[in-house]
Scaffold this active site. Structure first.
Site, PDB file in Angstrom:
ATOM      1  N   THR A   1     -14.549 -11.580  21.731  1.00  0.00           N
ATOM      2  CA  THR A   1     -15.948 -11.423  21.330  1.00  0.00           C
ATOM      3  C   THR A   1     -16.055 -11.313  19.807  1.00  0.00           C
ATOM      4  OG1 THR A   1     -16.397 -10.287  23.396  1.00  0.00           O
ATOM      5  CG2 THR A   1     -17.991  -9.963  21.634  1.00  0.00           C
TER       6      THR A   1
ATOM      7  N   HIS B   1      -5.468  -4.682   0.344  1.00  0.00           N
ATOM      8  CA  HIS B   1      -5.629  -3.494  -0.501  1.00  0.00           C
ATOM      9  C   HIS B   1      -6.148  -3.830  -1.892  1.00  0.00           C
ATOM     10  CE1 HIS B   1      -4.286  -0.372   2.186  1.00  0.00           C
ATOM     11  NE2 HIS B   1      -3.474  -1.280   2.686  1.00  0.00           N
TER      12      HIS B   1
ATOM     13  N   LYS C   1     -11.742  -1.772   4.536  1.00  0.00           N
ATOM     14  CA  LYS C   1     -11.246  -0.825   3.536  1.00  0.00           C
ATOM     15  C   LYS C   1     -12.278  -0.718   2.409  1.00  0.00           C
ATOM     16  CE  LYS C   1      -6.674  -0.994   5.433  1.00  0.00           C
ATOM     17  NZ  LYS C   1      -5.345  -1.591   5.525  1.00  0.00           N
TER      18      LYS C   1
ATOM     19  N   THR D   1       7.138   4.353   8.731  1.00  0.00           N
ATOM     20  CA  THR D   1       6.205   3.688   7.809  1.00  0.00           C
ATOM     21  C   THR D   1       6.874   3.474   6.456  1.00  0.00           C
ATOM     22  OG1 THR D   1       4.414   4.806   8.979  1.00  0.00           O
ATOM     23  CG2 THR D   1       3.858   3.798   6.875  1.00  0.00           C
TER      24      THR D   1
ATOM     25  N   SER E   1       0.793  -1.222   0.000  1.00  0.00           N
ATOM     26  CA  SER E   1       0.000   0.000   0.000  1.00  0.00           C
ATOM     27  C   SER E   1       0.828   1.275   0.000  1.00  0.00           C
ATOM     28  CB  SER E   1      -0.949  -0.001   1.185  1.00  0.00           C
ATOM     29  OG  SER E   1      -0.218   0.182   2.377  1.00  0.00           O
TER      30      SER E   1
END
Ligand SMILES: *Cc1c(COP(=O)(O)O)cnc(C)c1O
Length: 408
Positions: free
Chosen positions: A279, A218, A249, A364, A190
């Site tokens: 859960t 993606h 997304k 990143t 991405s």
């Protein structure tokens, strides 16, 4: 005595010093008006902004079909699921969604998780329990959730250079022929928007008798004639052993999953703590996601519009000489290459133009490759595109950033 607060200060200061401290922009999307949203400024005032960095790639988060399914489910069954999947939290909504996902990927079964992050972490960390002596071979640019999952699995691992088939082959050749192996990779990365070489990796997997694990987060909803992803587009679905995808997304809701053989799903379901001890998704979320998947299986129009928007935006920005990273996917990264300028352009786009795009800085992406990453969608109209292109043109000059040779 431990000074716990001083430790916290040190940890946070370290991020400030490295320019990596993350600030969140407080926005509220307005249903029916995507990509517009309200930005709650720190001073309490509110400004209309256009979101250009969302992952709701097709605007399904405001689609009437999805909202209707969610409203119906809430009215029928209430808010939460009331339990883990094992203990009272499996509903007809979860079963329907899993059937929808298995059908989407042409697999016998699918398994829901609360997010694709959890799906990656839980599945990859569980595989070594199922295959004693497992070796995982992982692309170096795999998402953090895969890296964490592989780490938690505590098995032998090898990292191959991004999309480097020769390196992958070299690693595979050096491993014991009889050891069980999994090759883990993505169909679309991405940050650059580049594709993984799916077919060639599957060929290597066949040659070395390895399983294939692909993250199509993606790509699902956006590629392939029914939105199953790049493997579907390329006719390779039957060569993938485990698919990972998100419902958060392009499908516009929330949740994650794997799709695989019934036996694989049964084993993961039975051994993965990240599936067992939590859960299950609210039924309304499952209902919305199933409606979204069903809708996108039959609506190629939205996928075509999405690709057309991305191509148009790239063309416009390239026309200004801006350095677009273009691998032919829907993601539009503009290379800035300087963390301060990247942040400055992002700040000014927001402050002066009402355009919201988060700067993407280290860690990143590698230092020196800082970028703005635009995610055009079918709900971004011509006027929004014009505003973005004009603003980028002005700010690029203002920040004295380089442009490509216009004749080139
Ligand atoms: C966003 C992302 C995930 C996690 O998906 P969520 O459903 O948001 O947890 C996993 N893999 C990749 C490549 C991603 O970009």
């Amino acid at each position: 005595m431990n000074d716990y607060n001083a430790c916290l200060d040190t940890a946070i200061d370290r991020l400030h010093e490295e320019g990596r401290y993350r600030t969140f922009i407080d926005i509220e999307r307005r249903r029916g008006q995507f990509p517009h949203a309200e930005w709650k400024r720190p001073d309490g005032t509110v400004q209309d902004v256009t979101v250009w960095c969302g992952n709701d790639y097709l605007g399904m988060g405001q689609h009437p079909v999805v909202l209707e399914a969610m409203h119906e489910a809430i009215d029928a069954t209430g808010a939460g699921s009331g339990g883990t999947r094992n203990i009272s939290g499996t509903t007809v909504y979860h079963k329907r969604l899993e059937a929808e996902l298995a059908d989407l990927h042409g697999k016998e079964a699918a398994l829901l998780f609360t997010s694709a992050y959890i799906a990656n972490d839980a599945t990859l960390s569980t595989l070594p329990k199922l295959f004693p002596g497992l070796i995982i071979i992982s692309d170096e640019l795999n998402h953090a959730s895969m890296i964490e999952g592989i780490r938690h699995g505590n098995c032998e691992k090898h990292i191959f250079r991004h999309n480097d088939l020769a390196h992958l082959r070299a690693i595979l050749s050096g491993l014991p022929a009889d050891a069980p192996k999994v090759i883990a990779f993505e169909s679309i990365y991405s940050m650059d928007g580049d594709f993984g070489p799916i077919e060639a990796i599957c060929d290597l997997a066949d040659e070395f008798n390895a399983l294939t694990y692909i993250d199509e987060v993606h790509a699902v909803g956006m590629y392939g004639p029914r939105g199953a992803g790049v493997a579907e587009r390329d006719g390779l679905m039957d060569r993938i052993d485990i698919f990972n995808g998100t419902l958060g997304k392009a499908y516009g809701v929330m949740g994650g999953y794997i799709a695989a053989s019934a036996k694989m799903v049964d084993a993961i379901r039975s051994y993965a703590p990240g599936f067992i001890f939590t859960t299950s998704l609210p039924p309304a979320v499952a209902a919305g996601a199933a409606a979204s998947i069903r809708f996108l299986k039959e609506n190629q129009d939205l996928r075509d519009e999405h690709q057309a928007q991305a191509a148009a935006l790239k063309l416009r920005l390239k026309g200004l000489g801006l350095p677009i990273i273009d691998h032919g996917s829907h993601i539009v990264p503009v290379h800035v290459g300087n963390p301060m300028k990247c942040k400055m352009i992002s700040d000014q786009l927001l402050e002066n133009h009402g355009i919201y795009v988060q700067p993407i800085n280290f860690p990143t992406v590698p230092r020196g490759t800082e970028r703005l990453r635009f995610t055009p969608s079918p709900v971004h109209g011509p006027s929004e595109i014009d505003e973005l292109v004009n603003a980028m043109d002005g700010l690029w000059s203002h920040c004295a950033l380089n442009r490509a040779d216009m004749a080139g």
